[in-house]
Design a protein around this motif. Structure first.
Motif, PDB file in Angstrom:
ATOM      1  N   ALA A   1       0.761  -1.240   0.463  1.00 39.49           N
ATOM      2  CA  ALA A   1      -0.135   0.293   0.146  1.00 39.49           C
ATOM      3  C   ALA A   1       1.183   1.191  -0.030  1.00 39.49           C
ATOM      4  O   ALA A   1       0.621   1.923  -1.272  1.00 39.49           O
ATOM      5  CB  ALA A   1      -0.818   0.105   1.331  1.00 39.49           C
ATOM      6  N   GLU A   2       1.881   1.528   0.588  1.00 41.89           N
ATOM      7  CA  GLU A   2       3.137   2.616   0.695  1.00 41.89           C
ATOM      8  C   GLU A   2       3.804   2.999  -0.256  1.00 41.89           C
ATOM      9  O   GLU A   2       3.389   3.690  -1.417  1.00 41.89           O
ATOM     10  CB  GLU A   2       3.807   2.166   1.956  1.00 41.89           C
ATOM     11  N   GLY A   3       3.986   1.556  -1.058  1.00 42.97           N
ATOM     12  CA  GLY A   3       4.878   1.633  -2.973  1.00 42.97           C
ATOM     13  C   GLY A   3       4.086   2.117  -3.690  1.00 42.97           C
ATOM     14  O   GLY A   3       4.167   2.718  -4.268  1.00 42.97           O
ATOM     15  N   ARG A   4       2.794   1.967  -3.900  1.00 43.75           N
ATOM     16  CA  ARG A   4       1.607   2.092  -4.491  1.00 43.75           C
ATOM     17  C   ARG A   4       1.341   3.370  -4.336  1.00 43.75           C
ATOM     18  O   ARG A   4       1.677   4.452  -4.856  1.00 43.75           O
ATOM     19  CB  ARG A   4       0.383   1.484  -4.189  1.00 43.75           C
ATOM     20  N   GLU A   5       0.817   4.022  -2.991  1.00 45.62           N
ATOM     21  CA  GLU A   5       0.787   5.879  -2.739  1.00 45.62           C
ATOM     22  C   GLU A   5       2.338   6.221  -2.981  1.00 45.62           C
ATOM     23  O   GLU A   5       1.844   7.598  -3.393  1.00 45.62           O
ATOM     24  CB  GLU A   5       0.472   5.854  -1.579  1.00 45.62           C
ATOM     25  N   ARG A   6       3.177   6.086  -2.882  1.00 46.75           N
ATOM     26  CA  ARG A   6       4.443   7.024  -2.990  1.00 46.75           C
ATOM     27  C   ARG A   6       4.627   6.692  -5.079  1.00 46.75           C
ATOM     28  O   ARG A   6       5.425   7.778  -4.853  1.00 46.75           O
ATOM     29  CB  ARG A   6       5.841   6.167  -2.256  1.00 46.75           C
ATOM     30  N   LEU A   7       4.594   5.260  -5.426  1.00 46.50           N
ATOM     31  CA  LEU A   7       4.871   5.573  -6.942  1.00 46.50           C
ATOM     32  C   LEU A   7       3.909   5.099  -7.580  1.00 46.50           C
ATOM     33  O   LEU A   7       4.395   5.591  -8.784  1.00 46.50           O
ATOM     34  CB  LEU A   7       6.038   4.017  -6.938  1.00 46.50           C
ATOM     35  N   GLY A   8       3.088   6.122  -6.809  1.00 45.69           N
ATOM     36  CA  GLY A   8       1.497   5.370  -8.306  1.00 45.69           C
ATOM     37  C   GLY A   8       1.395   5.038  -8.955  1.00 45.69           C
ATOM     38  O   GLY A   8       1.303   4.587 -10.609  1.00 45.69           O
ATOM     39  N   SER A   9       2.289   2.870  -8.311  1.00 43.88           N
ATOM     40  CA  SER A   9       1.959   2.265  -9.877  1.00 43.88           C
ATOM     41  C   SER A   9       1.873   0.973  -8.369  1.00 43.88           C
ATOM     42  O   SER A   9       3.011   0.085  -7.358  1.00 43.88           O
ATOM     43  CB  SER A   9       3.532   1.756 -10.591  1.00 43.88           C
ATOM     44  N   ALA A  10       0.765   0.399  -9.308  1.00 46.59           N
ATOM     45  CA  ALA A  10       0.502  -1.522  -7.716  1.00 46.59           C
ATOM     46  C   ALA A  10       1.559  -2.386  -8.861  1.00 46.59           C
ATOM     47  O   ALA A  10       2.134  -3.115  -7.947  1.00 46.59           O
ATOM     48  CB  ALA A  10      -0.669  -2.153  -8.190  1.00 46.59           C
ATOM     49  N   THR A  11       2.245  -1.710 -10.253  1.00 48.43           N
ATOM     50  CA  THR A  11       3.296  -3.470 -10.437  1.00 48.43           C
ATOM     51  C   THR A  11       4.387  -3.365  -9.451  1.00 48.43           C
ATOM     52  O   THR A  11       5.007  -3.942  -9.686  1.00 48.43           O
ATOM     53  CB  THR A  11       3.522  -3.336 -11.497  1.00 48.43           C
ATOM     54  N   GLU A  12       4.532  -2.331  -9.390  1.00 50.87           N
ATOM     55  CA  GLU A  12       5.853  -1.572  -9.108  1.00 50.87           C
ATOM     56  C   GLU A  12       6.159  -2.294  -7.283  1.00 50.87           C
ATOM     57  O   GLU A  12       7.245  -2.644  -7.125  1.00 50.87           O
ATOM     58  CB  GLU A  12       6.423  -0.288  -8.885  1.00 50.87           C
ATOM     59  N   ALA A  13       5.081  -1.991  -6.850  1.00 51.59           N
ATOM     60  CA  ALA A  13       4.736  -1.561  -5.500  1.00 51.59           C
ATOM     61  C   ALA A  13       4.969  -3.304  -5.193  1.00 51.59           C
ATOM     62  O   ALA A  13       5.193  -3.934  -3.839  1.00 51.59           O
ATOM     63  CB  ALA A  13       3.541  -1.410  -5.040  1.00 51.59           C
ATOM     64  N   ARG A  14       3.539  -4.406  -6.534  1.00 49.21           N
ATOM     65  CA  ARG A  14       3.917  -5.119  -6.177  1.00 49.21           C
ATOM     66  C   ARG A  14       5.259  -5.954  -6.048  1.00 49.21           C
ATOM     67  O   ARG A  14       6.222  -7.353  -5.086  1.00 49.21           O
ATOM     68  CB  ARG A  14       2.913  -6.407  -6.883  1.00 49.21           C
TER      69      ARG A  14
END
Ligand SMILES: C[S@@+](CC[C@H](N)C(=O)[O-])C[C@H]1O[C@@H](n2cnc3c(N)ncnc32)[C@H](O)[C@@H]1O
Length: 277
Positions: free
Chosen positions: A2-15
């Motif tokens: 969730a943090e990654g998605r929010e900070r980077l705007g990319s669900a794929t990268e966060a995953r």
């Protein structure tokens, strides 16, 4: 995630970051959604997120990247292995197959000139059944990364790979002259005046990308030098930019190869020079 998605705007990268930091797949993670995340995993993930947020390519921030069957260590000392180079390996394996059919007297020898992370050389060593591979690079830094990746490919393939430092063919031991079955290379092929996206030019080594004023300089050294190193029924496989296809094919025929063609990448662009002696 969730943090990654929010900070980077990319669900794929966060995953990908969550998978890298935890060592789990996204499927494992979903099954443990309510578990407490260990502090060290969270720290690791946050460090990757911050590096990525600062503009570093995802591959370097993760520190590893998939190439064909391999999971390679990658950092700023080497080019990030690209999907089009996976096609280069495919074409090289096909050429090797054709050569091996005609020759059973000895183990085929392949050379990867400008190996970087080792992507091409190590894939050949792992995917070809019988092969001896030489992987070269002018950069000692790049070879250190290739050496680390060599240590990761396992005991069956690793003993069949040798690393050597030097300028193109100068890196090879003289006894290989005239006895190499397959030469493969993804050399620098960007011209001095060609612009690159900032994420490439700011982060990846210029010595892995730029060849000189026309972009064909390194391809020319390799194409013209290859006939002297190849065995009587050998092949040269070189990655290039689509606009270089015709010039490179002419170069190969001019250098004395009996046939030369250019194969396309997965996007349908002319990408791989294949020249046979
Ligand atoms: C485009 S990168 C390819 C790296 C790797 N083979 C791949 O496909 O991901 C080109 C590589 O050639 C190496 N290189 C550049 N000039 C060279 C030279 N004169 N002799 C040998 N290697 C060279 C660079 O250090 C770099 O690792």
């Amino acid at each position: 995630m969730a943090e990654g998605r929010e900070r980077l705007g990319s669900a794929t990268e966060a995953r990908r970051i969550a998978e890298r930091a935890s060592g789990w797949t996204v499927g494992d993670l979903t099954g443990h959604a309510s578990d407490q995340v260990p502090e060290r995993v969270l720290d690791f993930a946050r460090r990757i997120i911050e590096r990525r947020a600062a503009g570093e390519p995802l591959q370097y921030a993760l520190g590893t990247w998939g190439f064909r069957t391999l999971d390679l260590l990658v950092d700023r000392r080497v080019l990030i292995p690209r999907p089009e180079t996976e096609v280069v390996v495919e074409v090289a394996l096909d050429e090797l197959q054709a050569i091996v059919k005609e020759r059973t007297d000895r183990v085929p020898v392949a050379v990867d000139l400008g190996t970087g992370s080792g992507a091409i050389a190590l894939s050949l060593a792992v995917e070809a059944k019988r092969i001896e591979v030489w992987a070269t690079d002018a950069s000692a830094d790049a070879l250190a990364v290739a050496r680390a990746n060599l240590a990761g490919i396992g005991g069956r393939a690793a003993p069949r790979v040798s690393l050597a430092q030097g300028h193109w063919f100068d890196a090879l031991p003289p006894h290989l002259r005239g006895s190499i079955d397959l030469i493969v290379s993804n050399p620098p092929y960007i011209g001095d005046d060609e612009s690159l996206p900032g994420e490439v030019s700011d982060w990846e080594p210029a010595s892995a990308l730029r060849a000189g004023p026309t972009g064909l300089e390194d391809i020319e050294v390799i194409v013209s030098g290859a006939p002297g190193w190849l065995a009587s029924a050998g092949a040269l496989v070189v990655e290039l930019a689509p606009h270089q296809a015709e010039a490179a094919r002419a170069m190969a025929l001019g250098a004395g190869f009996g046939e030369a063609r250019v194969e396309r990448d997965l996007a349908g662009r002319e990408r791989v020079l294949v020249a046979r002696t």
